[in-house]
Design an enzyme around this catalytic site. Structure first.
Site, PDB file in Angstrom:
ATOM      1  N   HIS A 137       0.947  -1.280   0.011  1.00 17.16           N
ATOM      2  CA  HIS A 137      -0.076   0.066   0.025  1.00 17.16           C
ATOM      3  C   HIS A 137       0.934   1.221   0.031  1.00 17.16           C
ATOM      4  CE1 HIS A 137      -3.362  -2.707   1.258  1.00 17.16           C
ATOM      5  NE2 HIS A 137      -2.418  -3.074   2.063  1.00 17.16           N
TER       6      HIS A 137
ATOM      7  N   SER B 260      16.488  19.115 -16.250  1.00 16.66           N
ATOM      8  CA  SER B 260      15.352  19.985 -16.650  1.00 16.66           C
ATOM      9  C   SER B 260      15.751  21.218 -16.925  1.00 16.66           C
ATOM     10  CB  SER B 260      14.103  19.980 -15.441  1.00 16.66           C
ATOM     11  OG  SER B 260      13.479  21.298 -15.346  1.00 16.66           O
TER      12      SER B 260
END
Lengths: 320, 320, 320, 320
Positions: free
Chosen positions: A31, A152
């Site tokens: 989870h 980036s």
């Protein structure tokens, strides 16, 4: 067959990675929440095992689609003999269809495209996992990134898992071909040509995309940068809580009912969680716990090695 | 396994039907247009062959999903031994997964649901075909319809292929489960529980629907009412045009170039088509044709039996 | 927008066809079985109405995707002002997104691709219908076919609805893009780039395919060859059974209970069906029926015009 | 309409959350990598904006499906008048279809189911985001969890985002209905009944599931536990690197070429990244940078507030 070779290359690099990191501990997550320790090698081994199922699927699919027909306009051999079909197929190295209409039936092609869709989904699974591992807060590994390469343009520190993201997108494409391939099955009578335009797109696109995906995956896995110190750090990020189950079982060993053991563990676990205190320290200070377990025994509960004692069995099952 | 038994029942009735109508001539159709004669038995044989591939797929899928795991919270056997897993699986008659996380990996389940989706699509193919055969203008066969049964409330003469239409709709449902099952593959880390709600629906719905579909299909095929006189009538509905290819080949045999033969055949074919005249009669009156072919030879070209001379080979391939 | 112009061209030809064949009777079919008469014009009108809904959908989709953003790396306008965004969007003739992240949210793109998928499915519906109409046994219309054009190489009389079949296949492709476009919605955080590879394929392919499909559809509808004599012949193919409901209602008018009327009609209908006798003749000879209805009244029940009395209302609703 | 009310409730809680956390800073992420600061309020605002588009979609879909027909067996009003249809629809509060066959055309139903599929995908997007936020390493927020509630049975400290995971799975189901609904469009002639079995499943299942999903989402968003200290901590987790773009732009302001500024920023960013040193400290020590920017100016570059200066504009755009 190119795709089969592609899968074999993925398998090769996965196997190498699995053995390289057989003993590299990491935290297992269910989870998205830290659960119990495992090793990074097991991650690669799991992918290896699934990709080997994909190899078997692709080999089966290849066998199934290696089929041909020269049986005439409606499949009756009215103006051509079965011997011609057999000879033509023999030359091509494929089998004659037991029975055909104007065409080979499309459940056969569907099985091939469904195989592509499963493999693409496995690739997406691996890619999603890598994206998780690379996220800033986790940073257990990163996609290959050469020193000179720019990140980036706007944010120079960023190294984005763009290869993995790309694989996720491509997986959506290949998966969508499954639907069209299934819709191609119910053709009319001895054939209608509606399947043709579909196959002219999904045939080349599906196989070329999967070839690209498998190659990109091989590159990605081969050059994956792994950060063992982060893997280690993340195991301990919850103050030792991930060893709670072993403490619980030890208490049960010592005669606690499961309910009592659970209560004792959860009481200290909650305090660790909320007050960021070390779980082991708290347990040592808890009279109910320390009355039952010695410090040495507790220490053992927090030993990653104990979690990994059966890894050899798994490796043997998968790789031998 | 119920679904395997279901498929076997379909196969049984298909085989019976195939042999019942081995020699029942019918017109073969490509693009919905009459092409060349074949037999109704070949239709059942084709479906038999495809459904047998489906049987093999389902048996394979059953083998693949017969797998279990008792390997702990993240698959490491940290608190349970591999022997426990082996014993538990042995008792259940399944195999232990070579490697697992908290769960068995979902490519395995996807393969099962994809198998359902192919079988459903084969059923749709058969159902579409029956709907075509039953349409008013064709009426070569009809779904089972008991004497006392009412037709449409508004139009008492109508017997609608509602079972087949129903099978087409249900196929859309089962097919859609393939998409969800594939999306279940890329779970996060050692498991997330997103697959569970999907499987709780498509597990029971997919298997129950397919069981229902296969049973309905068996009933449908078993009780299919067949109208041999309509099958025969439809062969001749185009005035003999469906034998044009054999005339063409005969002319080529007689020394015509393929172009000349094609021109001669098409010239008369077009006149048959537009003026509803009998194709054979027109050919007899065409000096170019009648100069090359004797009336007896022409008669042979219009003999359905010649189209069916290789059917035994096909039956042998499929059923032996 | 090219696609909007394409749809408008389809609408134009559909409207023309609808008025050309406003009064051309044909048999209406439910479940592929003859039901009651209608007109060919109604078929075109129905398609017109649906395609107009598609025009509205596309115009809406165009409006929704005409949106832009210049709001920085995470959508905060940290290094660019909202005014820049407004100005940039003004120049491009689009609206600024009220809020964005690094990207415009993908529910917007999904809505566009879902619109393509509905339109493609409408095209498939029209194409399936044309394929039915062209089948040998029905032959109420045919795809455009030039005199000199060759038919099938093997069977010179065949004219196959290959354009319509092609449209069915292409529809499967465009429809499959809906799934991928929906899967693109749940991106991670302020963006991940997984959607990009999907859009680079389904963006150009989806729009180019739909442009091609709409153009092909326009050509197809524009040149559709219609055979009124076959349309007429098919109405009477069941010996008048398609007028049974009007007989039934007339009997109820004359005081029969619905059950009795139904029994009387079905009795004769079944005989017509099985013995190929004329339904009207049988009814005239049935004492229970002829005792209640005069021959003139019965004649009226078999008048196609009575079925078409409300067509003007439908045309007015759709076209005014 | 229940689903519209459901969406409105989601909107209500999203709006409340958006204003509660309008000024709560958090790190924005692209590709799962830290990018630039934003606020948690913006996350809720983004979802609000998308969900409002979904409200508009659902209202449109409701309007479109609020349509009826009483036009007879093939849609000609042969035995019923258009007035009856108008009156029946008036009583039901719906509009009569302009034209129908035996049924309302299925593009209309498809539009409804496609609307469900978009909304489900938006819900998945929100759920995926929550799952990310709750993962152990991030822990910026958690699903509602009552004090007494047990966590995982085996690992008492675990709080799993099971509601969000469940929503992801349910989204796959609702999304799959889109495919079936589209396949329902190309029915045969005036109707075939293949759509019926599909609609009997996806009608109730699709609407009930979406109702459940929207309710669960409302509960989830309403009770979401937010950890501002973790939100804050994560902003600074990369040693200030997330402010690199502002430093870069400041250097450009000071006369640096973009290339030089980029080089200076990346040089220090890489060192921060690799040696875990504070980015601002390194920049202060870099002669090229400190020669151009004063410490005060640099300090300003690392002020989250500067990133948030345009948030009011966004809120005004969305909420006014």
């Amino acid at each position: 067959m190119i795709l089969i070779d592609d899968i074999k290359k993925v398998l090769e690099v996965l196997k190498r990675r699995a053995f390289e990191h057989k003993g590299t501990p990491m935290i297992g997550r269910t989870h998205g929440i830290h659960a119990e320790p495992k090793t990074l090698g097991l991650v690669f081994t799991l992918w290896y095992d699934e990709m080997r199922r994909n190899l078997a699927r692709m080999e089966k699919a290849k066998e199934i689609i290696s089929i041909g027909k020269v049986s005439g306009a409606v499949g009756t051999f009215a103006n051509v003999t079965p011997e011609v079909e057999e000879e033509a197929c023999r030359i091509l190295g494929i089998k004659p269809a037991s029975i055909s209409t104007q065409i080979v039936q499309r459940d056969i092609h569907a099985e091939f495209f469904l195989t592509l869709s499963i493999i693409a989904s496995t690739i997406e699974k691996i890619a999603v996992e890598i994206r998780h591992f690379q996220r800033t807060e986790v940073l257990e590994l990163e996609e290959p990134f050469s020193k000179g390469q720019k990140g980036s343009s706007a944010m120079p520190h960023k190294r984005n898992p763009v290869l993995s993201e790309n694989l996720c997108g491509l997986s959506r494409l290949v998966r969508s071909y499954a639907v069209s391939a299934l819709e191609n099955i119910p053709l009319w009578h001895e054939r209608d040509i509606s399947h043709s335009s579909v196959e002219r797109v999904i045939g080349p696109d599906g196989t070329i995309l999967l070839d690209f995906m498998l190659s990109r995956l091989t590159y990605l896995l081969d050059g994956l940068q792994i950060y063992p110190e982060n893997l280690e750090k993340n195991i301990w990020r919850t103050g030792g809580l991930v060893f709670s189950q072993k403490v619980l079982l030890k208490l049960v060993d010592k005669g606690f009912s499961r309910e009592d053991a659970y209560a004792a563990v959860q009481r200290n676990a909650m305090r660790t969680w909320e007050e960021k205190e070390d779980f082991k320290e708290l347990l040592l200070k808890d009279p109910q716990v320390s009355g039952a377990i010695t410090p040495e025994e507790l220490e053992e509960c927090f030993n990653v090695k104990a979690d990994l004692k059966n890894i050899d069995v798994i490796y043997e099952r998968v790789f031998s």
